[in-house]
Design an enzyme around this catalytic site. Structure first.
Site, PDB file in Angstrom:
ATOM      1  CG  ASP A  24      -1.713   1.200   1.426  1.00 58.21           C
ATOM      2  OD1 ASP A  24      -2.343   1.614   0.434  1.00 58.21           O
ATOM      3  OD2 ASP A  24      -1.721   1.779   2.536  1.00 58.21           O
ATOM      4  CG  LEU A  25       1.629   5.694  -1.903  1.00 57.06           C
ATOM      5  CD1 LEU A  25       3.120   5.473  -2.121  1.00 57.06           C
ATOM      6  CD2 LEU A  25       1.037   6.458  -3.095  1.00 57.06           C
ATOM      7  CG  ASP A  26      -1.901   7.430   0.543  1.00 53.72           C
ATOM      8  OD1 ASP A  26      -1.002   8.232   0.241  1.00 53.72           O
ATOM      9  OD2 ASP A  26      -2.901   7.235  -0.171  1.00 53.72           O
ATOM     10  CB  THR A  58       0.083  10.780   1.974  1.00 51.55           C
ATOM     11  OG1 THR A  58       0.129   9.367   1.832  1.00 51.55           O
ATOM     12  CG2 THR A  58       1.165  11.410   1.129  1.00 51.55           C
ATOM     13  CE  LYS A  61      -4.568   5.787   9.197  1.00 51.12           C
ATOM     14  NZ  LYS A  61      -3.796   5.209  10.303  1.00 51.12           N
ATOM     15  N   GLY A  62      -7.416   3.679   3.333  1.00 53.35           N
ATOM     16  CA  GLY A  62      -7.534   2.594   2.356  1.00 53.35           C
ATOM     17  C   GLY A  62      -8.789   2.659   1.509  1.00 53.35           C
ATOM     18  CB  VAL A  63     -12.051   4.120   2.191  1.00 58.29           C
ATOM     19  CG1 VAL A  63     -13.408   4.225   1.549  1.00 58.29           C
ATOM     20  CG2 VAL A  63     -12.092   3.156   3.370  1.00 58.29           C
ATOM     21  NE  ARG A  74      -9.863  11.644  -5.130  1.00 60.04           N
ATOM     22  CZ  ARG A  74      -9.322  11.987  -6.298  1.00 60.04           C
ATOM     23  NH1 ARG A  74      -9.974  12.753  -7.134  1.00 60.04           N
ATOM     24  NH2 ARG A  74      -8.115  11.547  -6.619  1.00 60.04           N
ATOM     25  CB  SER A  81      -2.137   2.864  -3.802  1.00 58.37           C
ATOM     26  OG  SER A  81      -2.727   4.053  -3.341  1.00 58.37           O
ATOM     27  CB  ALA A  82      -7.595   3.074  -2.559  1.00 54.91           C
ATOM     28  CB  SER A  83      -4.099   7.122  -3.736  1.00 56.64           C
ATOM     29  OG  SER A  83      -3.915   8.458  -4.167  1.00 56.64           O
ATOM     30  CG  ASN A 102      -3.895  12.355  -5.909  1.00 55.83           C
ATOM     31  OD1 ASN A 102      -3.859  13.102  -6.882  1.00 55.83           O
ATOM     32  ND2 ASN A 102      -4.877  12.376  -5.015  1.00 55.83           N
ATOM     33  CE  LYS A 136      -5.716  -1.075  -0.982  1.00 58.23           C
ATOM     34  NZ  LYS A 136      -4.519  -0.417  -0.438  1.00 58.23           N
ATOM     35  CD  GLU A 186      -3.450  -1.794   2.991  1.00 58.91           C
ATOM     36  OE1 GLU A 186      -3.559  -0.946   3.887  1.00 58.91           O
ATOM     37  OE2 GLU A 186      -3.800  -1.585   1.831  1.00 58.91           O
ATOM     38  CG  ASP A 187      -1.832   2.594   6.436  1.00 54.63           C
ATOM     39  OD1 ASP A 187      -2.190   2.150   5.321  1.00 54.63           O
ATOM     40  OD2 ASP A 187      -2.082   3.750   6.815  1.00 54.63           O
TER      41      ASP A 187
HETATM   42  C1  BG6 Z   1      -5.821   5.574   0.046  1.00 54.20           C
HETATM   43  C2  BG6 Z   1      -5.953   6.347   1.336  1.00 54.20           C
HETATM   44  O1  BG6 Z   1      -4.492   5.185  -0.148  1.00 54.20           O
HETATM   45  O2  BG6 Z   1      -6.243   6.373  -1.054  1.00 54.20           O
HETATM   46  C3  BG6 Z   1      -7.388   6.846   1.504  1.00 54.20           C
HETATM   47  O3  BG6 Z   1      -5.624   5.515   2.423  1.00 54.20           O
HETATM   48  C4  BG6 Z   1      -7.799   7.654   0.280  1.00 54.20           C
HETATM   49  O4  BG6 Z   1      -7.479   7.609   2.674  1.00 54.20           O
HETATM   50  C5  BG6 Z   1      -7.607   6.812  -0.984  1.00 54.20           C
HETATM   51  O5  BG6 Z   1      -9.174   8.038   0.381  1.00 54.20           O
HETATM   52  C6  BG6 Z   1      -7.978   7.546  -2.268  1.00 54.20           C
HETATM   53  O6  BG6 Z   1      -7.031   8.538  -2.517  1.00 54.20           O
HETATM   54  P1  BG6 Z   1      -7.135   9.648  -3.650  1.00 54.20           P
HETATM   55  O7  BG6 Z   1      -5.742  10.242  -3.650  1.00 54.20           O
HETATM   56  O8  BG6 Z   1      -7.447   8.970  -4.957  1.00 54.20           O
HETATM   57  O9  BG6 Z   1      -8.197  10.603  -3.254  1.00 54.20           O
HETATM   58 MG    MG Z   2      -2.721   3.128   3.568  1.00 54.02          MG
END
Ligand code: BG6
Ligand code: MG
Length: 223
Positions: free
Chosen positions: A10-12, A18, A46-48, A50, A115-117, A119, A146, A170-171
């Site tokens: 996982d990233l964040d 972050t 966390k992990g969820v 956007r 990662s779910a992000s 970004n 997730k 994973e955190d």
């Molecule tokens: C996850 C974070 O890595 O990414 C979540 O733990 C966040 O908190 C999710 O909501 C989505 O991120 P982003 O950058 O696409 O808004």
């Molecule tokens: Mg995380």
């Protein structure tokens, strides 16, 4: 002893801190809507992904908004978040993260980001670690949030490794659940009192040396 061929990260909150910026940005969303988020609410976000995170925030505040307003609120939160992380440099990596990734890759252990992000690619660029991953699966590649295991299964598939030979770092509670739903071992990063379902919990990747004592041993193509 089981041996593992791939590490999925996982990233964040695992590679870079972050999570604090995600939560601060959501706190501002809540404030604008007239309620506050408690410290404990951070774990729920966390992990969820956007939009799902926004739904969690709205649910906590007992607020209902139109779909159009939801899209606007999520975009606004993201703009705040992107602004907050715009100054990230390689120095912002969590202790031991770079060293552990380099060590695994030197041994020929496969690595993927899960990662779910959305970004994530930008953050990897800022941290200058794009080339430390054999595969990158982020929130724009896999949209199932997730605890759905899709993000990690897609990582295993991209690496060509069976899920049972993968270890997830994973955190987030949702991330640990996702790893298990995908038939993978989950190493929790953080507090054992929070990550109660993880197979092993370590405080950070700087402590990855402890994993062998818990039966988690990687075998790389160069070992
Ligand atoms: C996850 C974070 O890595 O990414 C979540 O733990 C966040 O908190 C999710 O909501 C989505 O991120 P982003 O950058 O696409 O808004
Ligand atoms: Mg995380």
């Amino acid at each position: 002893m089981t041996t593992y061929r791939a590490a999925l990260f996982d990233l964040d909150g695992v590679i870079v801190d972050t999570a604090v910026h995600h939560f601060a940005a959501w706190r501002q969303t809540a404030a604008e809507l007239g309620f506050t988020l408690a410290d404990e609410d951070e774990e729920l976000l966390k992990g969820v992904g956007r939009m799902d995170a926004l739904r969690v925030v709205l649910h906590i505040g007992g607020v209902t908004v139109s779909e159009e307003e939801a899209v606007r609120l999520a975009a606004e939160k993201n703009a705040r978040y992107v602004e907050a992380i715009s100054t990230i440099t390689p120095e912002d990596m969590l202790p031991g993260a770079r060293e552990y990734l380099v060590e695994l890759r030197d041994r020929g252990v496969l690595t993927a980001l899960g990662s779910a992000s959305r970004n994530a690619p930008m953050i990897l660029e800022c941290l200058e670690i794009v080339d430390l991953f054999d595969a990158v699966i982020d929130g724009s590649v896999v949209t199932e949030a997730k605890p759905n295991p899709r993000v990690f299964l897609a990582g295993a598939e991209a690496l060509g490794v069976e899920p049972s030979a993968c270890v997830v770092f994973e955190d987030a509670i949702a991330g640990v659940e996702a790893a298990h739903a995908g038939d993978m071992v989950a190493v929790g990063i953080g507090d054992p009192a929070v990550l109660t379902e993880a197979d092993v919990v370590i405080p950070g990747l700087h402590a990855a040396g402890e994993l062998a004592a818990h039966g988690i041993v990687f075998v790389g193509s160069d070992d």
